[in-house]
Structure formats: structure tokens, C-alpha cells
Motif scaffolding. Structure first.
Motif, PDB file in Angstrom:
ATOM      1  N   THR A 309      42.609  41.335  32.100  1.00 58.35           N
ATOM      2  CA  THR A 309      41.844  42.485  31.614  1.00 58.35           C
ATOM      3  C   THR A 309      42.679  43.279  30.617  1.00 58.35           C
ATOM      4  N   LYS A 310      42.073  44.321  30.090  1.00 62.54           N
ATOM      5  CA  LYS A 310      42.778  45.153  29.109  1.00 62.54           C
ATOM      6  C   LYS A 310      43.960  45.890  29.728  1.00 62.54           C
ATOM      7  N   ASN A 311      43.942  46.041  31.084  1.00 65.09           N
ATOM      8  CA  ASN A 311      45.013  46.768  31.762  1.00 65.09           C
ATOM      9  C   ASN A 311      46.080  45.848  32.340  1.00 65.09           C
ATOM     10  N   THR A 312      45.990  44.541  32.101  1.00 63.41           N
ATOM     11  CA  THR A 312      46.993  43.613  32.616  1.00 63.41           C
ATOM     12  C   THR A 312      48.349  43.899  31.973  1.00 63.41           C
ATOM     13  N   THR A 313      49.382  44.045  32.792  1.00 54.40           N
ATOM     14  CA  THR A 313      50.714  44.381  32.307  1.00 54.40           C
ATOM     15  C   THR A 313      51.500  43.131  31.945  1.00 54.40           C
ATOM     16  N   GLU A 314      52.651  43.329  31.272  1.00 56.64           N
ATOM     17  CA  GLU A 314      53.528  42.200  30.926  1.00 56.64           C
ATOM     18  C   GLU A 314      54.042  41.510  32.180  1.00 56.64           C
ATOM     19  N   ALA A 315      54.328  42.316  33.224  1.00 59.67           N
ATOM     20  CA  ALA A 315      54.807  41.729  34.476  1.00 59.67           C
ATOM     21  C   ALA A 315      53.745  40.836  35.114  1.00 59.67           C
ATOM     22  N   GLU A 316      52.477  41.257  35.030  1.00 62.59           N
ATOM     23  CA  GLU A 316      51.398  40.453  35.602  1.00 62.59           C
ATOM     24  C   GLU A 316      51.180  39.171  34.780  1.00 62.59           C
ATOM     25  N   LEU A 317      51.309  39.269  33.460  1.00 64.23           N
ATOM     26  CA  LEU A 317      51.199  38.063  32.632  1.00 64.23           C
ATOM     27  C   LEU A 317      52.307  37.078  32.988  1.00 64.23           C
ATOM     28  N   LYS A 318      53.508  37.582  33.192  1.00 62.37           N
ATOM     29  CA  LYS A 318      54.632  36.716  33.558  1.00 62.37           C
ATOM     30  C   LYS A 318      54.385  36.061  34.911  1.00 62.37           C
ATOM     31  N   GLU A 319      53.809  36.833  35.846  1.00 62.68           N
ATOM     32  CA  GLU A 319      53.527  36.291  37.174  1.00 62.68           C
ATOM     33  C   GLU A 319      52.494  35.162  37.093  1.00 62.68           C
ATOM     34  N   LYS A 320      51.456  35.341  36.284  1.00 67.35           N
ATOM     35  CA  LYS A 320      50.445  34.296  36.145  1.00 67.35           C
ATOM     36  C   LYS A 320      51.056  33.031  35.545  1.00 67.35           C
ATOM     37  N   ALA A 321      51.944  33.206  34.540  1.00 69.20           N
ATOM     38  CA  ALA A 321      52.596  32.046  33.922  1.00 69.20           C
ATOM     39  C   ALA A 321      53.432  31.291  34.961  1.00 69.20           C
ATOM     40  N   GLU A 322      54.119  32.026  35.829  1.00 70.13           N
ATOM     41  CA  GLU A 322      54.936  31.381  36.858  1.00 70.13           C
ATOM     42  C   GLU A 322      54.061  30.637  37.868  1.00 70.13           C
ATOM     43  N   ILE A 323      52.910  31.216  38.231  1.00 71.40           N
ATOM     44  CA  ILE A 323      52.009  30.572  39.190  1.00 71.40           C
ATOM     45  C   ILE A 323      51.467  29.267  38.614  1.00 71.40           C
ATOM     46  N   LEU A 324      51.017  29.319  37.343  1.00 73.90           N
ATOM     47  CA  LEU A 324      50.466  28.118  36.717  1.00 73.90           C
ATOM     48  C   LEU A 324      51.522  27.031  36.577  1.00 73.90           C
ATOM     49  N   SER A 325      52.758  27.438  36.311  1.00 79.35           N
ATOM     50  CA  SER A 325      53.841  26.456  36.211  1.00 79.35           C
ATOM     51  C   SER A 325      54.157  25.846  37.575  1.00 79.35           C
ATOM     52  N   GLU A 326      54.197  26.681  38.597  1.00 76.32           N
ATOM     53  CA  GLU A 326      54.561  26.210  39.930  1.00 76.32           C
ATOM     54  C   GLU A 326      53.457  25.369  40.563  1.00 76.32           C
ATOM     55  N   LYS A 327      52.218  25.810  40.397  1.00 74.17           N
ATOM     56  CA  LYS A 327      51.116  25.156  41.108  1.00 74.17           C
ATOM     57  C   LYS A 327      50.557  23.959  40.357  1.00 74.17           C
ATOM     58  N   TYR A 328      50.533  24.030  39.004  1.00 75.34           N
ATOM     59  CA  TYR A 328      49.883  22.977  38.225  1.00 75.34           C
ATOM     60  C   TYR A 328      50.828  22.285  37.240  1.00 75.34           C
ATOM     61  N   ASP A 329      52.081  22.733  37.194  1.00 74.49           N
ATOM     62  CA  ASP A 329      53.047  22.196  36.241  1.00 74.49           C
ATOM     63  C   ASP A 329      52.534  22.366  34.809  1.00 74.49           C
ATOM     64  N   ILE A 330      51.945  23.522  34.535  1.00 76.43           N
ATOM     65  CA  ILE A 330      51.396  23.835  33.212  1.00 76.43           C
ATOM     66  C   ILE A 330      52.219  24.957  32.602  1.00 76.43           C
ATOM     67  N   LYS A 331      52.753  24.712  31.421  1.00 72.59           N
ATOM     68  CA  LYS A 331      53.517  25.735  30.718  1.00 72.59           C
ATOM     69  C   LYS A 331      52.547  26.706  30.043  1.00 72.59           C
ATOM     70  N   THR A 332      52.637  27.976  30.407  1.00 73.36           N
ATOM     71  CA  THR A 332      51.742  29.003  29.873  1.00 73.36           C
ATOM     72  C   THR A 332      52.550  29.971  29.032  1.00 73.36           C
ATOM     73  N   THR A 333      52.129  30.146  27.775  1.00 72.14           N
ATOM     74  CA  THR A 333      52.834  31.038  26.859  1.00 72.14           C
ATOM     75  C   THR A 333      51.914  32.171  26.441  1.00 72.14           C
ATOM     76  N   PHE A 334      52.345  33.413  26.693  1.00 69.75           N
ATOM     77  CA  PHE A 334      51.640  34.601  26.222  1.00 69.75           C
ATOM     78  C   PHE A 334      52.457  35.193  25.071  1.00 69.75           C
ATOM     79  N   SER A 335      51.849  35.297  23.898  1.00 71.87           N
ATOM     80  CA  SER A 335      52.554  35.828  22.726  1.00 71.87           C
ATOM     81  C   SER A 335      51.633  36.759  21.946  1.00 71.87           C
ATOM     82  N   LYS A 336      52.189  37.351  20.874  1.00 70.88           N
ATOM     83  CA  LYS A 336      51.448  38.286  20.007  1.00 70.88           C
ATOM     84  C   LYS A 336      50.748  39.371  20.821  1.00 70.88           C
ATOM     85  N   VAL A 337      51.478  39.908  21.814  1.00 68.23           N
ATOM     86  CA  VAL A 337      50.914  40.958  22.674  1.00 68.23           C
ATOM     87  C   VAL A 337      50.917  42.275  21.921  1.00 68.23           C
TER      88      VAL A 337
END
Length: 627
Positions: A309-337
Motif C-alpha cells: 500500500t501507499k503506507n508500506t515502509t522500507e522495512a516492510e518492503l525488505k521483509e517481503k523480499a526476504e520472505i519471497l527469497s526464503e519461501k520461493y527462492d525468488i529474488k525480489t528487488t524494490f528500487s526507484k522508491v
């Protein structure tokens, strides 16, 4: 930029608040020293307090969704329309003002230095005395006191020197410079100029009050004040004996001392500061209840959803990237924030990738807060993994397009599926020969009648992204180009600057004479990955927590939930040996991939040669078409 102007506005408001408090409550009191620290504290508070933000978290119920998340939609990119950036205009005006006042400050400093330079200095204790011949009003600058002794008698000089010594000993020059610095930063704020006048005036009150204690004849001191008013030539950046408000200084000298209980007036500014903090420095963050730390929402069986959402923080984005990497072995990159002044997301780019394959991408860039969207992940019955990004706009479509790449490519495909590569109908064998690194998008169109798999290579996608395309003299977009059957293409002409490509199909209006064209070069065959990726052990589904909290909520439901969680933990415990075995299999798989990676590197070199051959071939075709 917007954040900077909000900060300046808050600071300007605080300066105005402190000045108003001083003007109506304190300016008539004889607490001169206390007033000095109050006014200085007001300046520093005005620049520090706007930086301090207090956050509070409000827990809200999760937003309901009735959307079938098992269907993964195409990506959506929001374009930002052109508009004048008024913040840049205001910033330019603000900077120009600062530069002009800095120039004025430099000139004033130069004039002061000219007065002091080359003069004879008499050292006495901690003070330096300079006796000038020019008609300049007496002043002090740090520990230097300047005067013209020929203009005053002995009694008058005693009053002047006592006054200027107070300025020097109490470092009033620092107050003058601080005030001048704030006038440069907040030159547009009328309150800062009134503030400066109040500070300089209060410094004179302090010097008059302290000097009068050391002078036996107070009446003679007041007469000296009146005499100095005739000398209007004052040096800026100094504490000078002359002030235009001589009458007010004389009144304050003869005024009775204020009663100590009047000091309570200083405390009246505190409620105003508290109100400022609650109105402008409190940030409320809304968070949804009952969000599992791993999967935020299961929209349907086998589908995991991660909402942004519009209120999602950088820490929450990092947490989602870690979950996707751990659970699905998918590298998730959030940029141009990018965020606005309210710390809301207005720009974001997401890239989901496994190995060398890009599953999907999405970029949002707007001046408004982003709309809620989610990363949806599902597994098909045949073991393939689908990844997609679902936006609010996609939810209204009855027929959704899945723009994703199956992470595991060597898996069965439905027999009735129709396969298209760069618009040309193809088959499973040709699809398997494709280099995954050369694939731009894979669109799987699902409906009740049939299933279509449309693959667009990077080379073909580049045509639509960088050129104007005309099919049978009709300008088309990328979607129409993707749907074009290449078997129907008769000619494809590129103009000299390479910006426009014209395609004529068999059902077009152009008649082309048959020509003996050279055979196109044969592309190299990519290496085939014969190894099978280890299968991840099936994980049990975590129980869903009941609404509310364990204390005020449904205690029976929460007790049942605790039992289910205990059973879930036992099942996860049993899976530990399988997970260890899976990790070992993946380590062995990575070792086996090393030869394949070397083959891919060799294939890339062959493709470079092939690209050059294709350029030469296309050049020959163009020459033949122009004959």
C-alpha cells in the motif's frame, strides 16, 4: 522538495509563535537576561522541533477481498503527466533571496573590517580599545570596543565604556550574528525581522541595566544616551551604543523591577509547543490486524498474496523480499522508491527474478500516492510456479491475462495449448529451444474455450519499444504487434534513421514482386538443461487466526486456534529432515549447473556472431527491397 518547504513553513510558524509570546507577555518585564535566553531558545527550537516526529500505530481490520487471486494479471505502469513544478520555482526564488542577503552580509562584514583594520589597539585586561577620529557611534565587536573620545567628556566616556564592556563580557555579538544568520535563512518571514529587533533591543536593556549598577550618577548616564542619538553613523554586525528607541531604554532604566512571580509567563509557551507537536509532528501509521509473518493473505487455495500500500515502509518492503527469497527462492528487488511529504509511496519499481529468468516487473511513477496492489504467487497442478502483480484496476476485468514466466520450465504443457513465438504460431519443441535469457515476456491467456501461450523475445519486443510501427500503413501499438502472425509478413522496411518500421502482410494492399533473396543465417542451438530441479517438500497450511485479540476476542476461537497452531508446529517439525534433504539436493543441483552455465556462456558468444550475421542479412534485404 515538498518536504523542505513544509519544514520551512513549520519553522517560520514557530518563530512567529515565540515572537508573539514575547511581545504580549514578556517585553514589558525587566527579566532582561531571562528574555535573552527565551528569545534564543525560540530560534533554536524553531529549527530543531520540526525534525522531531512522533509515530503512533493504529491497528485496523484487513481490507476484504472477493477477487480470485489464482488468476495472475498483466503488469500496469502508470505514466506521470507533464506539469510545472512550482516547488522548483519557489526553491529558485528562495535561494536567490538567500544569495542576496549573504552578499549584503559579506559587504557589512567588509565595512566592519575596514573600520578596524590598521587602527591602534590598546589592550586593557580582557578588552581591546580603539580610539577613532571618525564620527562613528561607539560600538563593541566581541572583546573590541570602538569609540571617538574627542566627542565626549570624561563622565560620558565612563558611561559609554561601562555599557560596551557589558556587551563584550556577555558575548552579545554572538546573539547579533545568530540573529543575522536566521534573517538570511528566513528572509521572507516578516516575524524574523521583528524578532531581530526584539533581540537587539533586549541586549541594550541588559547593557543599560548592568552599566547603571556601576555608575553613581544614573541621570548623567541617561543624558549620555540622549547625546549619542545625534550620531547616526552606526556599524552593522556590532553592539552599538546608539539605538533609535532611546526613549524606551530610558523608561526601562527607571522602571521598577518585575515581581518574581511573573516568571510563570515563560511557561505559557509550553502548551503552544505541545499543541504544535500534536497537530503537526504526530504521524499515524495504519497496520492491518491478523497478518501472518510469512503469508499475508491466502486469497484461494495454493495462492499466497503479499499486499503493498501507499503506507508500506522500507522495512516492510525488505521483509517481503526476504520472505519471497526464503519461501520461493525468488529474488525480489524494490528500487526507484519515491515518497511525498506525508511519507506515502508515489513511485516504486518491482522486479521478481529466479536465477537468470525474470518472472515479472512493474513500475509505478506518479505525483499521487500509489493504488494498493499485491504480489500473488500460485502453483499449478503440474508443479509450475506462477508469479504476478495484481492491481485494483485488474480486479474489474472479467478476462485476465497472466503475464509471468513459469519458474520451472521443463514441465508438461496442456496438449490443446496453442503456442506463439513473436506472433508466429509454434510448438513445444521450438519453445524448449528458446534461450530463457532472450525471453522478454510470456503471456498465458486463459478462458473457457482454449489456452494460449504467447512468448515475446527481447529482440522482437525491442522493435515495439523503440520504433513507430505501421502494419499495412496503419500505426499500431505493442499489443497489436505482439498478436501479429509472422507467417503473414511479406516485407518489413526500416527507414534511414531507424525510427519507423513499416510491415506489409499478405492481406495488405501492397503487391510485391518475387525476388531471389539470400537465405537467412541459422541461429545457434542453445544448450538444453537436462537436469530436473529438486521438488520442494509440500508445506502444511497454517491455521488462520480469529478476529480480535486473545484477551477481548472470542476466547473459544482463540483456544481452538492455539490447538491448531500446536498441530501445525508438530507438522513443521516432522518436515525438518525433508527440508534438510531438499537443501542437500539443491546444493548438488547447483554443482551440476556449473557445466550448463559454461555452455550458456559459449552460446552467448555464438549469439553475438549470429546477431552480426543477421545485421548483414537485413542490410542485404533492404538493398533488394529498394531496387
Amino acid at each position: 522538495m515538498e518536504t523542505l518547504f513544509i519544514y520551512i513553513a513549520k519553522s517560520s510558524g514557530l518563530i512567529g509563535m515565540f515572537y508573539i509570546a514575547y511581545y504580549f507577555l514578556l517585553r514589558k518585564e525587566t527579566f532582561f537576561t531571562a528574555n535573552r535566553w527565551f528569545l534564543l531558545a525560540g530560534l533554536f527550537t524553531s529549527v530543531i522541533l520540526p525534525w522531531i516526529v512522533f509515530t503512533t500505530i493504529v491497528w485496523v481490520e484487513p481490507a476484504p477481498t472477493n477477487f480470485d487471486w489464482s488468476k495472475i494479471p498483466m503488469r500496469t505502469v502508470q505514466e506521470e503527466s507533464f506539469e510545472i513544478n512550482w516547488y522548483l520555482v519557489l526553491a529558485a526564488a528562495y535561494i536567490i533571496g538567500i544569495v542576496l542577503f549573504l552578499v549584503q552580509f559579506a559587504l557589512d562584514f567588509y565595512n566592519l573590517n575596514s573600520v578596524l583594520k590598521g587602527k591602534t589597539i590598546h589592550q586593557q585586561a580582557d578588552h581591546k580599545f580603539i580610539d577613532l577620529k571618525e564620527n562613528i557611534a561607539p560600538f563593541s565587536y566581541f572583546n573590541t570596543i570602538v569609540y571617538n573620545s574627542s566627542l565626549y567628556n570624561e563622565s560620558e566616556m565612563e558611561s559609554i565604556l561601562e555599557h560596551e564592556k557589558v556587551h563584550s563580557e556577555q558575548y552579545h555579538t554572538i546573539d547579533v550574528l545568530i540573529t543575522r544568520f536566521f534573517c538570511i535563512l528566513f528572509w521572507f518571514n516578516p516575524f524574523i525581522w521583528l524578532y531581530k529587533k526584539a533581540i537587539l533591543q533586549n541586549l541594550e536593556f541588559i547593557a543599560d541595566s548592568e552599566a547603571a549598577k556601576n555608575i553613581s550618577d544614573k541621570k548623567a548616564y541617561q543624558l549620555t544616551l540622549l547625546k549619542i542619538t545625534t550620531h547616526e553613523n552606526c556599524v552593522v554586525l556590532t553592539n552599538h551604543f546608539y539605538q533609535s528607541l532611546i526613549k524606551k531604554r530610558i523608561v526601562m532604566l527607571n522602571k521598577n523591577q518585575s515581581k518574581k512571580w511573573n516568571s510563570w509567563k515563560y511557561l505559557l509557551v509550553l502548551p503552544a509547543l505541545v499543541a504544535f507537536v500534536f497537530l503537526f509532528q504526530m504521524e499515524v501509521i495504519a497496520k492491518e490486524k491478523n497478518v501472518s509473518p510469512k503469508t499475508e493473505q491466502s486469497a484461494s487455495d495454493g495462492v499466497d498474496v503479499y499486499k503493498i500500500t501507499k503506507n508500506t515502509t522500507e522495512a516492510e518492503l525488505k521483509e517481503k523480499a526476504e520472505i519471497l527469497s526464503e519461501k520461493y527462492d525468488i529474488k525480489t528487488t524494490f528500487s526507484k522508491v519515491k515518497r511525498n511529504s506525508s511519507n506515502e509511496l508515489i513511485g516504486l519499481k518491482i522486479k521478481l527474478q529466479k536465477g537468470k529468468e525474470i518472472a515479472t516487473e512493474m513500475e509505478v511513477n506518479s505525483s499521487e500516492p500509489i493504488k494498493d496492489f499485491s504480489i500473488a504467487i500460485s502453483k499449478n497442478d503440474n508443479g509450475t510456479t506462477n508469479i504476478g502483480i495484481v492491481t485494483e484496476k485488474n480486479k474489474m476485468n472479467n478476462k485476465l491475462v497472466e503475464e509471468s514466466k513459469n519458474i520451472i520450465s521443463n514441465t508438461p504443457i496442456d496438449a490443446d495449448a496453442q503456442i506463439y513465438i513473436d506472433g508466429a504460431k509454434s510448438d513445444k519443441a521450438k519453445m524448449d529451444e528458446l534461450d530463457p535469457n532472450e525471453i522478454a515476456t510470456v503471456n498465458v491467456i486463459k478462458n473457457d474455450e482454449k489456452k494460449e501461450i504467447r512468448i515475446i523475445t527481447k529482440k522482437f519486443a525491442k522493435i515495439g519499444s523503440e520504433n513507430d510501427i505501421y502494419i499495412n500503413d496503419k500505426k499500431v501499438d505493442q499489443n497489436e504487434l505482439d498478436q501479429l502472425d509472422q507467417d503473414k509478413i511479406v516485407t518489413m522496411d526500416v527507414n534511414k534513421d531507424g525510427k519507423t518500421i513499416r510491415i506489409v502482410t499478405k492481406n495488405g494492399t501492397y503487391n510485391i514482386q518475387d525476388k531471389n533473396l539470400p537465405a537467412p543465417p541459422t541461429p545457434p542451438s542453445p544448450p538444453v538443461l537436462k537436469m530436473k530441479t529438486p521438488t520442494h517438500p509440500p508445506l502444511p497450511k497454517a491455521p488462520k487466526a480469529p478476529k480480535g485479540d486473545p484477551i477481548n476476542g472470542d476466547k473459544k476461537a482463540w483456544k481452538e486456534f492455539e490447538k491448531k497452531m500446536e498441530e501445525f508446529d508438530k507438522q513443521m517439525k516432522k518436515l525438518e529432515p525433508q527440508m534438510e534433504a531438499f537443501d542437500n539436493q539443491m546444493a548438488e543441483f547447483d554443482k551440476q549447473m556449473e557445466p550448463f552455465n559454461k555452455e550458456m556462456e559459449a552460446f552467448d558468444e555464438k549469439m553475438k556472431v549470429y546477431d552480426k550475421q543477421m545485421e548483414e542479412y537485413i542490410s542485404k534485404i533492404e538493398k533488394e527491397n529498394k531496387k
